[in-house]
Scaffold this motif. Structure first.
Motif, short mmCIF file in Angstrom:
data_model
loop_
_atom_site.label_atom_id
_atom_site.label_comp_id
_atom_site.label_asym_id
_atom_site.label_seq_id
_atom_site.Cartn_x
_atom_site.Cartn_y
_atom_site.Cartn_z
N LEU A 14 0.83 -1.20 0.00
CA LEU A 14 0.00 0.00 0.00
C LEU A 14 0.87 1.25 0.00
CD1 LEU A 14 -2.81 1.23 0.08
CD2 LEU A 14 -2.79 0.99 2.58
N GLU A 17 2.25 1.75 -3.40
CA GLU A 17 1.22 2.25 -4.32
C GLU A 17 1.03 3.76 -4.12
OE1 GLU A 17 -3.59 1.78 -5.08
OE2 GLU A 17 -2.51 0.23 -3.96
N ILE A 18 1.04 4.20 -2.88
CA ILE A 18 0.88 5.63 -2.59
C ILE A 18 2.04 6.42 -3.19
CG2 ILE A 18 0.97 7.33 -0.72
CD1 ILE A 18 -0.66 5.36 0.97
N LEU A 197 -1.49 9.99 4.48
CA LEU A 197 -1.88 9.46 3.17
C LEU A 197 -2.50 8.08 3.31
CD1 LEU A 197 1.26 10.61 1.15
CD2 LEU A 197 -1.02 11.65 1.16
N GLN A 201 -6.18 6.96 2.07
CA GLN A 201 -6.34 5.80 1.22
C GLN A 201 -7.30 4.78 1.82
OE1 GLN A 201 -4.87 5.62 -1.72
NE2 GLN A 201 -5.51 3.55 -2.32
N ASP A 203 -9.55 5.35 4.18
CA ASP A 203 -10.82 5.95 4.59
C ASP A 203 -11.23 5.39 5.95
OD1 ASP A 203 -14.26 6.01 3.45
OD2 ASP A 203 -13.10 7.48 4.57
#
Length: 552
Positions: A14, A17-18, A197, A201, A203
């Motif tokens: 993750l 990906e960010i 972030l 991402q 939420d």
């Protein structure tokens, strides 16, 4: 509200990906952060002691936005000894041991909080300041509730207080991604912003699926209100208000069953009924969002933990402003019309929901404004906003919405609410009313009822006494039909409700929260009849239940 759900591999993927697909504002924000952190790190002790430099530390929004960070910090800036202490502490290296490091940072945090003893505490600015001075030990998460959410998602377990939570997040990221190289401020800026972030991402809102904040094109967070139809319909008045809530949250900190919760509330307030305690628990969950039900145990939400740890009402601002109907309207109306009377404020709040035919819900909202330190009384007993109230009102960047009268959908209304006198239906003359009677009641008897009902300009109420079968119900029905215009059409606007002698609260008449499904409200025929009347204000609607019958 579960334990850690991301494995090391999932977290690493993750994060990659960010970094591979950065949001448009991220590169620029990180460049500014890296430059700011380098400048602070290279500032000598003599400059760190100055008021100008420390004002920059407190007020800079490079690491995070202001939000409720408008709290004044003059108590720190004007204190020479405090500024000297802070400058010296910021230059001393942190211990290598995790335990010693946590203890050192916690002592600094406690000293910062103590500096504002007796006044509103700048929680956001304190965390932002520490992140600026000790960036390798902190994240850019300055909100207590957001920090709690990210900690639970990334680390799990029980971590108390913002210092321990920051340490837990940093430690996990260092373990998964590796530590940030020394003197690499670009990498440091990237790492310190990464938890925020991840929050965006993932939420991490504890909600029913609708977020209550959003990130703008500059990376700043701002509130996002729910539609009017999705909001809670008012608040429950609570004796003791904030202190009562804090005492209840203390019990739920380790998890508590509903029965044990009610037993505690009964011991604290023995004169209240069990139903009142149940309503209070439902209010903590649904109206304030500070507890949630996890398999039969009530536990604290992030905002509930933040409120318990700080005792600061600001921890409730996001929930109340975005999820409670009429709360934002109340703040803006008070801001734009202060000073005003409590009665005028309640009437303004009432306009948010046509279903509020009485002032119970508006009065509860007005009471909570005072209990949370958002409003205060002037010497003339009028109401005005406090500094805290103005800070809350500044977060409302939208036009408050109200419910439409028929289908409950939200509609936009101007921020400025004009409270106008209620315009009632024109009362027909007595002769006109009596001519519409289809049952041969004596004229003088009907005249007595008519005079009694209209003796008060606002309260139209009468009690009929007599033997069973004397015609009390028929008299009430006939008067109601005559007032509604007579004929077949009048029957749809007249309804009779039987009041039981065992009723001790308005629930059987106006409805109640479903004790099994707290998110639902049981509506009664009386409530539906009132909704119909509100939807057709130009038509006379009459409930003869306001004419009480007493058999003798």
């Amino acid at each position: 509200m579960s334990e850690r759900s991301l494995t090391d591999e999932q977290l690493r993927d993750l994060c990659n990906e960010i970094e591979a697909n950065p949001l448009p504002w991220v590169p620029h924000a990180r460049r500014d952060t890296a430059a700011f952190l380098r400048k602070v790190a290279e500032t000598p002790l003599a400059t760190r002691e100055t008021r100008e430099f420390q004002r920059t530390l407190w007020e800079s929004e490079v690491l995070s936005g202001t939000g409720l960070g408008s709290v004044k910090v003059d108590a720190a800036l004007d204190d020479d000894m405090f500024r000297r202490w802070l400058a010296t502490e910021s230059m001393a290296p942190l211990p290598e041991s995790d335990v010693a490091k946590l203890a050192r940072l916690q002592s600094i945090f406690d000293r910062l909080v103590k500096q504002f003893e007796g006044q509103r505490k700048p929680w956001l600015k304190i965390l932002r300041l520490l992140a600026t001075l000790f960036p390798r030990a902190f994240t850019s998460l300055a909100s207590h509730s957001t920090l709690d959410q990210v900690t639970e998602q990334l680390v799990g377990g029980k971590h108390k207080g913002p210092i321990e939570r920051n340490q837990a997040i940093v430690a996990r990221l260092d373990r998964v991604l590796g530590p940030v190289p020394a003197n690499d401020y670009a990498a440091l800026a990237a790492r310190i912003s990464l938890p925020w972030l991840l929050h965006v991402q993932l939420d991490l809102q504890i909600s029913d699926g609708e977020p209550t904040d959003v990130v703008d094109e500059k990376g700043k967070s701002k509130l996002l209100p729910l539609r009017a139809a999705r909001r809670r319909k008012g608040l429950t008045a609570v004796g003791g208000s904030l202190q009562t809530m804090l005492a209840a949250l203390q019990q739920a900190e380790a998890g508590i069953t509903r029965d044990d919760f009610i037993d505690f509330l009964r011991s604290e307030h023995p004169n209240k009924k069990a139903s009142s305690h149940a309503v209070f628990i439902n209010g903590l969950q649904g109206e304030f969002g500070v507890i949630y039900n996890d398999g039969g145990l009530y536990k604290l939400t992030p905002s509930g933990r933040a409120l318990l740890e700080t005792g600061d009402p600001d921890m409730l601002s996001e929930w109340l402003l975005t999820r409670v109907l009429g709360f934002d309207l109340a703040l803006l109306h008070l801001r734009d019309h202060e000073p005003i009377s409590n009665a005028d404020l309640q009437r303004a709040i009432q306009m948010a929901n046509p279903g509020w035919t009485a002032l119970y819900a508006p009065s509860a909202i007005a009471a909570w404004l005072h209990a949370l330190g958002l409003s205060e009384r002037t010497e003339g007993k009028q109401l005005k906003l406090t500094d805290r109230g103005r800070a809350w009102a500044e977060q409302v960047h939208w036009t408050p919405a109200i419910l439409s009268a028929i289908d409950g959908e939200g509609i936009d209304v101007p921020v400025t609410v004009v409270v106008e006198p209620t315009i009632g239906v024109q009362k027909p003359s007595f002769d006109e009313l009596y001519a519409r009677f289809t049952y041969p009641f004596r004229r003088d008897l009907v005249a007595e009822l008519h005079a009694g009902l209209w003796a008060n300009s606002r309260r139209h109420f009468a009690v009929l006494s007599g033997l069973s079968g004397a015609g009390k119900t028929q008299l009430a029905r006939q008067y109601g039909l005559a007032l509604a215009g007579g004929g077949e059409a009048a029957h749809g606007r007249v309804k009779i409700f039987a009041v039981q002698p065992g009723w001790y609260d308005p629930g059987p008449l106006l409805g109640y929260i479903n004790p099994i499904q707290p998110d639902t409200y049981v509506r009664t025929p009386v409530l539906e009849f009132l909704r119909l009347a509100i939807a057709q204000p130009e038509l006379p609607t009459r409930s003869p239940s306001s004419v009480l019958r007493r058999s003798t």
